[in-house]
Design a protein around this motif. Structure first.
Motif, PDB file in Angstrom:
ATOM      1  N   PHE A   1       0.830  -1.207   0.000  1.00 57.23           N
ATOM      2  CA  PHE A   1       0.000   0.000   0.000  1.00 57.23           C
ATOM      3  C   PHE A   1       0.860   1.250   0.000  1.00 57.23           C
ATOM      4  O   PHE A   1       2.067   1.185   0.178  1.00 57.23           O
ATOM      5  CB  PHE A   1      -1.023   0.023   1.144  1.00 57.23           C
ATOM      6  CG  PHE A   1      -0.470  -0.139   2.529  1.00 57.23           C
ATOM      7  CD1 PHE A   1      -0.378  -1.381   3.121  1.00 57.23           C
ATOM      8  CD2 PHE A   1      -0.051   0.970   3.266  1.00 57.23           C
ATOM      9  CE1 PHE A   1       0.136  -1.534   4.400  1.00 57.23           C
ATOM     10  CE2 PHE A   1       0.456   0.821   4.544  1.00 57.23           C
ATOM     11  CZ  PHE A   1       0.543  -0.435   5.113  1.00 57.23           C
TER      12      PHE A   1
ATOM     13  N   ALA B   1      -5.455  -5.386  12.909  1.00 57.93           N
ATOM     14  CA  ALA B   1      -6.157  -4.891  11.718  1.00 57.93           C
ATOM     15  C   ALA B   1      -5.509  -5.452  10.450  1.00 57.93           C
ATOM     16  O   ALA B   1      -6.212  -5.826   9.504  1.00 57.93           O
ATOM     17  CB  ALA B   1      -6.164  -3.366  11.701  1.00 57.93           C
ATOM     18  N   ASN B   2      -4.169  -5.530  10.430  1.00 58.17           N
ATOM     19  CA  ASN B   2      -3.479  -6.114   9.273  1.00 58.17           C
ATOM     20  C   ASN B   2      -3.854  -7.580   9.096  1.00 58.17           C
ATOM     21  O   ASN B   2      -4.066  -8.038   7.968  1.00 58.17           O
ATOM     22  CB  ASN B   2      -1.962  -5.984   9.408  1.00 58.17           C
ATOM     23  CG  ASN B   2      -1.468  -4.611   9.020  1.00 58.17           C
ATOM     24  OD1 ASN B   2      -2.208  -3.782   8.496  1.00 58.17           O
ATOM     25  ND2 ASN B   2      -0.204  -4.351   9.288  1.00 58.17           N
ATOM     26  N   ASN B   3      -3.921  -8.327  10.198  1.00 53.24           N
ATOM     27  CA  ASN B   3      -4.333  -9.734  10.113  1.00 53.24           C
ATOM     28  C   ASN B   3      -5.753  -9.856   9.576  1.00 53.24           C
ATOM     29  O   ASN B   3      -6.042 -10.738   8.765  1.00 53.24           O
ATOM     30  CB  ASN B   3      -4.233 -10.425  11.477  1.00 53.24           C
ATOM     31  CG  ASN B   3      -2.825 -10.864  11.792  1.00 53.24           C
ATOM     32  OD1 ASN B   3      -1.987 -10.974  10.900  1.00 53.24           O
ATOM     33  ND2 ASN B   3      -2.555 -11.106  13.064  1.00 53.24           N
ATOM     34  N   GLN B   4      -6.652  -8.978  10.039  1.00 50.58           N
ATOM     35  CA  GLN B   4      -8.038  -9.003   9.542  1.00 50.58           C
ATOM     36  C   GLN B   4      -8.058  -8.805   8.024  1.00 50.58           C
ATOM     37  O   GLN B   4      -8.763  -9.516   7.302  1.00 50.58           O
ATOM     38  CB  GLN B   4      -8.884  -7.918  10.221  1.00 50.58           C
ATOM     39  CG  GLN B   4      -9.030  -8.079  11.726  1.00 50.58           C
ATOM     40  CD  GLN B   4      -9.857  -9.291  12.106  1.00 50.58           C
ATOM     41  OE1 GLN B   4     -10.727  -9.719  11.365  1.00 50.58           O
ATOM     42  NE2 GLN B   4      -9.575  -9.852  13.259  1.00 50.58           N
ATOM     43  N   ARG B   5      -7.270  -7.836   7.532  1.00 48.00           N
ATOM     44  CA  ARG B   5      -7.216  -7.573   6.083  1.00 48.00           C
ATOM     45  C   ARG B   5      -6.592  -8.759   5.346  1.00 48.00           C
ATOM     46  O   ARG B   5      -7.063  -9.143   4.267  1.00 48.00           O
ATOM     47  CB  ARG B   5      -6.427  -6.297   5.794  1.00 48.00           C
ATOM     48  CG  ARG B   5      -7.199  -5.033   6.105  1.00 48.00           C
ATOM     49  CD  ARG B   5      -6.500  -3.782   5.579  1.00 48.00           C
ATOM     50  NE  ARG B   5      -5.213  -3.537   6.207  1.00 48.00           N
ATOM     51  CZ  ARG B   5      -5.052  -2.865   7.345  1.00 48.00           C
ATOM     52  NH1 ARG B   5      -6.098  -2.368   7.971  1.00 48.00           N
ATOM     53  NH2 ARG B   5      -3.851  -2.691   7.852  1.00 48.00           N
ATOM     54  N   LEU B   6      -5.544  -9.338   5.907  1.00 53.56           N
ATOM     55  CA  LEU B   6      -4.896 -10.492   5.282  1.00 53.56           C
ATOM     56  C   LEU B   6      -5.876 -11.646   5.134  1.00 53.56           C
ATOM     57  O   LEU B   6      -6.003 -12.240   4.066  1.00 53.56           O
ATOM     58  CB  LEU B   6      -3.681 -10.937   6.113  1.00 53.56           C
ATOM     59  CG  LEU B   6      -3.015 -12.242   5.663  1.00 53.56           C
ATOM     60  CD1 LEU B   6      -2.358 -12.074   4.302  1.00 53.56           C
ATOM     61  CD2 LEU B   6      -2.000 -12.691   6.691  1.00 53.56           C
TER      62      LEU B   6
ATOM     63  N   LYS C   1      -9.166 -11.568   5.189  1.00 56.61           N
ATOM     64  CA  LYS C   1     -10.241 -11.185   4.262  1.00 56.61           C
ATOM     65  C   LYS C   1      -9.755 -11.363   2.826  1.00 56.61           C
ATOM     66  O   LYS C   1     -10.452 -11.941   1.986  1.00 56.61           O
ATOM     67  CB  LYS C   1     -10.655  -9.736   4.513  1.00 56.61           C
ATOM     68  CG  LYS C   1     -11.758  -9.230   3.595  1.00 56.61           C
ATOM     69  CD  LYS C   1     -12.118  -7.790   3.945  1.00 56.61           C
ATOM     70  CE  LYS C   1     -13.277  -7.292   3.130  1.00 56.61           C
ATOM     71  NZ  LYS C   1     -12.908  -6.805   1.818  1.00 56.61           N
ATOM     72  N   SER C   2      -8.551 -10.896   2.552  1.00 54.97           N
ATOM     73  CA  SER C   2      -7.968 -11.038   1.223  1.00 54.97           C
ATOM     74  C   SER C   2      -7.807 -12.515   0.860  1.00 54.97           C
ATOM     75  O   SER C   2      -8.100 -12.927  -0.267  1.00 54.97           O
ATOM     76  CB  SER C   2      -6.618 -10.330   1.182  1.00 54.97           C
ATOM     77  OG  SER C   2      -5.997 -10.512  -0.054  1.00 54.97           O
TER      78      SER C   2
ATOM     79  N   GLU D   1     -11.105 -14.032  -0.086  1.00 52.92           N
ATOM     80  CA  GLU D   1     -11.581 -13.552  -1.390  1.00 52.92           C
ATOM     81  C   GLU D   1     -10.765 -14.092  -2.558  1.00 52.92           C
ATOM     82  O   GLU D   1     -11.218 -14.055  -3.691  1.00 52.92           O
ATOM     83  CB  GLU D   1     -11.591 -12.020  -1.405  1.00 52.92           C
ATOM     84  CG  GLU D   1     -12.661 -11.454  -0.483  1.00 52.92           C
ATOM     85  CD  GLU D   1     -12.580  -9.944  -0.319  1.00 52.92           C
ATOM     86  OE1 GLU D   1     -11.661  -9.321  -0.912  1.00 52.92           O
ATOM     87  OE2 GLU D   1     -13.422  -9.403   0.413  1.00 52.92           O
TER      88      GLU D   1
END
Length: 171
Positions: free
Chosen positions: A84, A148-153, A155-156, A159
């Protein structure tokens, strides 16, 4: 009525506290706690395509973005993939809050120029050693950041199921 024993800060200090207060790792700190970091801050200008640090380098400083755009990348084989981009009021190099850590990504200046505030790891550790409350507040912020980074990881991963195995994280 103002407390006659309370410290008064310069306009410049108050502006810096306002800036720091918007950054995740400093948002819980009071002015008198943020003040501890002022002598350790170094203002540095960078130019386009300058590398701030490479992945696997020792984590020697925390960087705060005053202006410009920085891209964080990971190296995949012979190329770099952008994680990012960061801009004014954001921080990177957060694992410098930990002891004996190495960079997990490469930080590269992508704007024509950037102004960063650099806080050396040794100065952060000195502040932590003499101020357990500051350390607790900043480590809580770091834990929230990593959560928060783990949550995004995850989720990614959900998907894009099938492109990689999460089990590889622990091998």
């Amino acid at each position: 009525m103002r407390n006659p024993f309370s410290k008064t800060y310069s306009e410049e200090d108050l502006t810096m506290f306002g800036f720091l207060g918007q950054i995740k790792f400093f948002e819980r700190l009071k002015n008198k706690e943020m003040e501890r970091f002022l002598p350790a801050m170094h203002h540095r200008k960078y130019v386009k395509d300058e590398v701030v640090f490479f992945s696997k380098d020792p984590s020697q400083a925390l960087y705060l973005v005053k202006s410009g755009t920085i891209t964080l990348t990971i190296d995949i084989r012979d190329t770099f993939e952008t994680i990012f981009n960061l801009g004014k009021g954001e921080a990177f190099g957060e694992n410098s809050l930990l002891e004996n850590s190495k960079r997990t990504y490469t930080a590269l200046i992508v704007s024509e120029e950037a102004e960063l505030i650099v806080i050396p790891h040794f100065a952060i550790q000195e502040i932590f050693d003499s101020n357990p409350k500051i350390k607790a507040k900043m480590m809580t912020a770091l834990a929230e950041y990593y959560n928060a980074n783990n949550q995004r990881l995850f989720k990614s991963y959900r998907e894009s199921f099938g492109f990689f195995s999460l089990r590889q994280m622990y091998e």
